[in-house]
Design an enzyme around this catalytic site. Structure first.
Site, PDB file in Angstrom:
ATOM      1  N   GLY A 254       0.765  -1.242   0.000  1.00 43.61           N
ATOM      2  CA  GLY A 254       0.000   0.000   0.000  1.00 43.61           C
ATOM      3  C   GLY A 254       0.790   1.284   0.000  1.00 43.61           C
ATOM      4  O   GLY A 254       0.225   2.353  -0.219  1.00 43.61           O
ATOM      5  N   GLU A 292       4.122  -6.521   2.145  1.00 45.80           N
ATOM      6  CA  GLU A 292       3.772  -6.978   0.792  1.00 45.80           C
ATOM      7  C   GLU A 292       3.765  -5.802  -0.178  1.00 45.80           C
ATOM      8  O   GLU A 292       2.733  -5.480  -0.773  1.00 45.80           O
ATOM      9  CB  GLU A 292       2.363  -7.604   0.803  1.00 45.80           C
ATOM     10  N   PRO A 293       4.887  -5.117  -0.374  1.00 40.92           N
ATOM     11  CA  PRO A 293       4.878  -3.948  -1.250  1.00 40.92           C
ATOM     12  C   PRO A 293       4.934  -4.334  -2.729  1.00 40.92           C
ATOM     13  O   PRO A 293       5.660  -5.246  -3.108  1.00 40.92           O
ATOM     14  CB  PRO A 293       6.169  -3.224  -0.853  1.00 40.92           C
ATOM     15  N   GLY A 294       4.161  -3.654  -3.535  1.00 40.79           N
ATOM     16  CA  GLY A 294       4.229  -3.861  -4.986  1.00 40.79           C
ATOM     17  C   GLY A 294       4.681  -2.579  -5.651  1.00 40.79           C
ATOM     18  O   GLY A 294       5.821  -2.414  -6.071  1.00 40.79           O
ATOM     19  N   ARG A 295       3.762  -1.608  -5.659  1.00 46.79           N
ATOM     20  CA  ARG A 295       4.004  -0.345  -6.346  1.00 46.79           C
ATOM     21  C   ARG A 295       5.275   0.364  -5.863  1.00 46.79           C
ATOM     22  O   ARG A 295       6.035   0.904  -6.666  1.00 46.79           O
ATOM     23  CB  ARG A 295       2.792   0.572  -6.110  1.00 46.79           C
ATOM     24  N   ARG A 331      -4.465   2.527 -16.353  1.00 45.66           N
ATOM     25  CA  ARG A 331      -4.667   3.280 -15.112  1.00 45.66           C
ATOM     26  C   ARG A 331      -5.342   4.644 -15.324  1.00 45.66           C
ATOM     27  O   ARG A 331      -6.254   4.999 -14.569  1.00 45.66           O
ATOM     28  CB  ARG A 331      -3.342   3.462 -14.344  1.00 45.66           C
ATOM     29  N   TYR A 335      -8.842   4.585 -13.367  1.00 48.57           N
ATOM     30  CA  TYR A 335      -8.845   5.270 -12.061  1.00 48.57           C
ATOM     31  C   TYR A 335      -8.652   6.778 -12.189  1.00 48.57           C
ATOM     32  O   TYR A 335      -8.359   7.431 -11.190  1.00 48.57           O
ATOM     33  CB  TYR A 335      -7.689   4.778 -11.171  1.00 48.57           C
ATOM     34  N   CYS A 363     -10.885   2.664 -29.858  1.00 50.02           N
ATOM     35  CA  CYS A 363     -12.187   3.291 -30.133  1.00 50.02           C
ATOM     36  C   CYS A 363     -13.020   3.436 -28.872  1.00 50.02           C
ATOM     37  O   CYS A 363     -14.046   2.759 -28.699  1.00 50.02           O
ATOM     38  CB  CYS A 363     -12.916   2.480 -31.186  1.00 50.02           C
ATOM     39  N   GLU A 364     -12.569   4.268 -27.981  1.00 51.02           N
ATOM     40  CA  GLU A 364     -13.262   4.576 -26.724  1.00 51.02           C
ATOM     41  C   GLU A 364     -12.866   6.002 -26.362  1.00 51.02           C
ATOM     42  O   GLU A 364     -11.665   6.330 -26.389  1.00 51.02           O
ATOM     43  CB  GLU A 364     -12.750   3.698 -25.562  1.00 51.02           C
TER      44      GLU A 364
HETATM   45  N1  LLP Z   1      -1.018  -7.297  -0.850  1.00 54.43           N
HETATM   46  C1  LLP Z   1      -2.289  -7.492  -1.239  1.00 54.43           C
HETATM   47  C2  LLP Z   1      -3.093  -8.500  -0.569  1.00 54.43           C
HETATM   48  C3  LLP Z   1      -2.826  -6.718  -2.276  1.00 54.43           C
HETATM   49  O1  LLP Z   1      -4.078  -6.892  -2.652  1.00 54.43           O
HETATM   50  C4  LLP Z   1      -2.017  -5.751  -2.919  1.00 54.43           C
HETATM   51  C5  LLP Z   1      -2.539  -4.921  -4.022  1.00 54.43           C
HETATM   52  C6  LLP Z   1      -0.688  -5.606  -2.496  1.00 54.43           C
HETATM   53  C7  LLP Z   1      -0.230  -6.382  -1.439  1.00 54.43           C
HETATM   54  C8  LLP Z   1       0.270  -4.632  -3.125  1.00 54.43           C
HETATM   55  O2  LLP Z   1      -0.146  -3.312  -2.941  1.00 54.43           O
HETATM   56  P1  LLP Z   1       0.808  -2.085  -3.324  1.00 54.43           P
HETATM   57  O3  LLP Z   1       2.002  -2.130  -2.414  1.00 54.43           O
HETATM   58  O4  LLP Z   1       1.191  -2.256  -4.745  1.00 54.43           O
HETATM   59  O5  LLP Z   1      -0.041  -0.898  -3.104  1.00 54.43           O
HETATM   60  N2  LLP Z   1      -4.277  -1.836 -10.112  1.00 54.43           N
HETATM   61  C9  LLP Z   1      -4.273  -0.826  -9.073  1.00 54.43           C
HETATM   62  C10 LLP Z   1      -3.669  -1.322  -7.791  1.00 54.43           C
HETATM   63  C11 LLP Z   1      -4.361  -2.548  -7.230  1.00 54.43           C
HETATM   64  C12 LLP Z   1      -3.732  -3.051  -5.976  1.00 54.43           C
HETATM   65  C13 LLP Z   1      -4.349  -4.329  -5.542  1.00 54.43           C
HETATM   66  N3  LLP Z   1      -3.747  -4.954  -4.388  1.00 54.43           N
HETATM   67  C14 LLP Z   1      -3.552   0.413  -9.603  1.00 54.43           C
HETATM   68  O6  LLP Z   1      -3.118   0.403 -10.757  1.00 54.43           O
HETATM   69  O7  LLP Z   1      -3.454   1.417  -8.905  1.00 54.43           O
END
Ligand code: LLP
Length: 439
Positions: A254, A292-295, A331, A335, A363-364
């Site tokens: 998050g 659990e970082p992604g972004r 995105r 969003y 085409c949107e």
């Molecule tokens: N853990 C769980 C259980 C999650 O559902 C998620 C993301 C993460 C970790 C990683 O979150 P982050 O650190 O990346 O914020 N497609 C959307 C984002 C969807 C995120 C879904 N869950 C976007 O493009 O903004």
């Protein structure tokens, strides 16, 4: 844009305001466009590594030798080369499908550092995960708990589980990426958690190992994350009172990134505050801290390169029609997300500076990559859409029978194709008509 270009993993010789070509590490992005075509996603190995190391250093400093594990959220960018960079740095992985587990293994990741999140795990996925020996499952419903117990029993294995609890905290982010409120489909209601943990502890093939939550994505303020953390620490204490001792606590992912000029979460402060929350445990919990970082690890390590096909001035506004579209980067359409857009080609003295809506060919009307952007661009120029390393390629589709972009990773002075551009034959290969002679 007020954040410096370096925030986005790119630079220009001579500084941000120079008119030179845009670079990633030591490679000019126009060279990548020339060699691999457009649209192309480009990732920086150094930026991925630095993002991981910054978070790792913050956690190491806060934890002072106590255990922690960064489980990179694979969904953010699941290219094998990206996963391999993180695997080599010792990362764990947060997955949400059997497919993501296959990717982690193919990229050299360690199954024992994998946590399996997601609310619809199938029996096959559960079997596969148990056979590979993952670290544990984050469980999202009571029904899933029973299913995992049954599958584990059938394989004569024990399943390590955490409950993903829903702490009912408002993440104050876009409603589509907010997941920790009562009315979301995710997690187990906070007030049910102790009862479900007690059931879990009774099951024959389940080991209760942790408490997990995730309240949303792209948070630029850590207050909601810390509120959730305080709640799950209190829950772990309550579980200990009931004789259930967890080994790890995970406040999810998050942490947001800068897309334009947002002042986002300071990692050192966040790590210290998480540690502080743990130290407030009434029972003096000694647990591993998982994140659990992604972004935060991948977002600003990637750009989407695209070429200007046409300049279209109209009475109402000017459009820059580029060869990337909402199918490549959804995105902005989904969003209303803002991504900075800058020239990758060196400044072209003959192109007038104008305010453009940067749009794709789909085409949107929603196929807009950026609105009201001031650019001096002409046909054939290459432009870069920044902060595209997370939730970019992974959310791409073939809408309008558009092949998905190539992916390239830059490493110092070298560029590596890490996914070739999809070809039309790839798209048709799995389709068939009813009769062989097309009648
Ligand atoms: N853990 C769980 C259980 C999650 O559902 C998620 C993301 C993460 C970790 C990683 O979150 P982050 O650190 O990346 O914020 N497609 C959307 C984002 C969807 C995120 C879904 N869950 C976007 O493009 O903004």
């Amino acid at each position: 844009m007020s954040a410096p270009l370096s925030t986005f993993g790119v630079s220009r010789d001579g500084g941000d305001d120079s008119t030179d070509a845009l670079r990633m590490e030591d490679v000019a992005l126009t060279d990548i466009a020339a060699q691999f075509g457009t649209p192309t996603y480009v990732y920086s190995r150094a930026a991925l590594t630095n993002a991981f190391r910054r978070l790792d250093a913050a956690l190491a400093a806060a934890r002072q030798g106590r255990p922690y594990l960064i489980c990179y959220a694979v969904k953010a960018n699941s290219n094998l080369a990206v996963l391999n960079v993180f695997a080599k740095l010792g990362a764990g992985f947060d997955i949400v499908s059997g497919g993501e587990l296959r990717r982690v293994l193919a990229a050299g990741g360690d199954a024992r550092k994998v946590v399996f999140s997601g609310l619809g795990k199938t029996t096959d996925e559960i079997c596969f995960a148990l056979q590979t020996g993952i670290k544990g499952f984050n469980i999202e419903s009571e029904a899933e708990l029973y299913r995992i117990n049954t599958v584990a029993a059938s394989l004569d294995k024990r399943a390590a589980v955490s409950l993903r609890v829903n702490p009912d905290v408002d993440a104050k982010t876009h409603p589509y990426i907010s997941t920790g409120l009562k009315n979301n489909k995710f997690g187990i209601a906070f007030d049910r958690a102790v009862a479900v943990y007690k059931q879990a502890a009774q099951l024959s093939h389940i080991d209760v190992v942790g408490v997990d939550c995730h309240i949303g994505s792209q948070l630029v303020d850590d207050a909601p994350l810390l509120e959730a953390m305080a709640k799950i620490v209190a829950l772990a204490d309550e579980l200990a009172d009931a004789g259930i001792h967890v080994h790890h606590i995970c406040p999810g992912g998050g942490v947001g990134i800068t897309y334009s000029d947002e002042d986002t979460i300071d990692l050192n402060r966040y790590a210290a505050a998480l540690e502080m929350a743990l130290s407030r445990s009434r029972r003096g919990l000694k647990v591993e801290l998982l994140l659990e970082p992604g972004r935060a690890l991948a977002g600003n390590a990637g750009v989407l390169l695209t070429k200007v096909e046409y300049v279209k001035p109209t009475e109402a506004k000017n459009f820059l029609i580029v060869d990337a579209a909402m199918n490549d980067l959804i995105r902005p359409s989904l969003y209303q997300a803002h991504h900075e857009i800058v020239m990758a080609s060196p400044a072209n003295a003959t192109a007038p500076k104008r305010i453009y809506d940067v749009v794709g060919p789909v085409c949107e009307s929603a196929d807009v990559l950026g609105r009201g952007r001031t650019l001096a661009a002409s046909e054939g120029d290459v432009i870069a859409i920044l902060s595209a390393g997370a939730y970019g390629f992974v959310m791409a589709s073939n809408y309008n029978t558009r092949t998905r972009a190539a992916e390239v990773m830059v490493d110092g002075t070298s560029m590596h194709c890490v996914r070739r551009r999809e070809m039309l034959d790839d798209l048709f290969a799995s389709e068939m008509v009813l009769t062989p002679d097309l009648k």
